[in-house]
Motif scaffolding. Structure first.
Motif, PDB file in Angstrom:
ATOM      1  N   UNK A  22      22.253  54.802  39.491  1.00  0.00           N
ATOM      2  CA  UNK A  22      22.761  54.745  40.861  1.00  0.00           C
ATOM      3  C   UNK A  22      23.542  53.460  41.103  1.00  0.00           C
ATOM      4  N   UNK A  23      22.986  52.315  40.693  1.00  0.00           N
ATOM      5  CA  UNK A  23      23.697  51.048  40.856  1.00  0.00           C
ATOM      6  C   UNK A  23      24.994  51.034  40.068  1.00  0.00           C
ATOM      7  N   UNK A  24      24.966  51.557  38.848  1.00  0.00           N
ATOM      8  CA  UNK A  24      26.186  51.620  38.035  1.00  0.00           C
ATOM      9  C   UNK A  24      27.238  52.492  38.729  1.00  0.00           C
ATOM     10  N   UNK A  29      32.282  53.123  41.843  1.00  0.00           N
ATOM     11  CA  UNK A  29      32.969  53.638  43.038  1.00  0.00           C
ATOM     12  C   UNK A  29      33.589  52.482  43.826  1.00  0.00           C
ATOM     13  N   UNK A  30      32.846  51.397  43.984  1.00  0.00           N
ATOM     14  CA  UNK A  30      33.371  50.233  44.704  1.00  0.00           C
ATOM     15  C   UNK A  30      34.610  49.693  43.995  1.00  0.00           C
ATOM     16  N   UNK A  31      34.565  49.618  42.666  1.00  0.00           N
ATOM     17  CA  UNK A  31      35.715  49.105  41.917  1.00  0.00           C
ATOM     18  C   UNK A  31      36.922  50.031  42.044  1.00  0.00           C
ATOM     19  N   UNK A  56      36.413  43.039  46.465  1.00  0.00           N
ATOM     20  CA  UNK A  56      35.949  44.321  45.940  1.00  0.00           C
ATOM     21  C   UNK A  56      35.375  44.189  44.537  1.00  0.00           C
ATOM     22  N   UNK A  57      36.040  43.395  43.718  1.00  0.00           N
ATOM     23  CA  UNK A  57      35.549  43.189  42.356  1.00  0.00           C
ATOM     24  C   UNK A  57      34.220  42.436  42.356  1.00  0.00           C
ATOM     25  N   UNK A  58      34.080  41.463  43.252  1.00  0.00           N
ATOM     26  CA  UNK A  58      32.827  40.714  43.345  1.00  0.00           C
ATOM     27  C   UNK A  58      31.681  41.628  43.770  1.00  0.00           C
ATOM     28  N   UNK A  59      31.943  42.509  44.734  1.00  0.00           N
ATOM     29  CA  UNK A  59      30.909  43.447  45.169  1.00  0.00           C
ATOM     30  C   UNK A  59      30.530  44.387  44.041  1.00  0.00           C
ATOM     31  N   UNK A  61      30.686  43.759  40.838  1.00  0.00           N
ATOM     32  CA  UNK A  61      29.885  42.997  39.879  1.00  0.00           C
ATOM     33  C   UNK A  61      28.464  42.772  40.376  1.00  0.00           C
ATOM     34  N   UNK A  62      28.277  42.644  41.670  1.00  0.00           N
ATOM     35  CA  UNK A  62      26.925  42.485  42.211  1.00  0.00           C
ATOM     36  C   UNK A  62      26.078  43.723  41.917  1.00  0.00           C
ATOM     37  N   UNK A  63      26.664  44.903  42.092  1.00  0.00           N
ATOM     38  CA  UNK A  63      25.929  46.133  41.780  1.00  0.00           C
ATOM     39  C   UNK A  63      25.663  46.246  40.285  1.00  0.00           C
TER      40      UNK A  63
END
Length: 135
Positions: A22-24, A29-31, A56-59, A61-63
């Protein structure tokens, strides 16, 4: 008792595995969304395109980092721990660099806006003085 331990281990493996996926998925999706928005903003010549894309990229990477941290729960081999640890370090470094880039971009954008604001105020003051001189 051994059956209960096996059941709990299987339950934990299943929950963590699903959470990792799910996190992946959310990270991907965010990327994708950030990338598409980045292309659209680039086409529109948005001066904040780099900042928005970096956020967006930082978010993302957080996931992805969250999924790697969860992966440490189900690792059973020392070599797997080393691999996951290396991935976590790399993703954390990327996240740090992106946040540093975001901070610099925000400071640059704020400086640009302040400069534009001062120029507009100077123009307005010049007009007021010109109008006052006519009276």
């Amino acid at each position: 008792m051994e059956a209960f331990d096996l059941f709990m281990q299987n339950l934990l493996d299943m929950l963590v595995s699903n959470a990792i996926h799910l996190f992946e998925l959310v990270g991907v999706v965010v990327l994708i969304v950030a990338g598409v928005q980045g292309v659209v903003n680039y086409i529109r010549h948005d001066p904040m395109v780099r900042l928005k894309l970096a956020k967006g990229m930082a978010l993302c990477l957080e996931f992805k980092l969250g999924s790697e941290i969860l992966r440490t729960v189900v690792v059973r081999d020392l070599s797997e721990i080393a691999i996951v640890g290396a991935i976590i370090v790399l993703r954390a470094a990327l996240t740090f660099l992106l946040h540093w880039e975001i901070k610099n971009e925000e400071a640059e954008a704020e400086a640009t806006l302040n400069k534009e604001y001062r120029e507009i105020r100077a123009q307005q003051n010049a007009r007021k003085e010109a109008d006052a001189g006519k009276d």
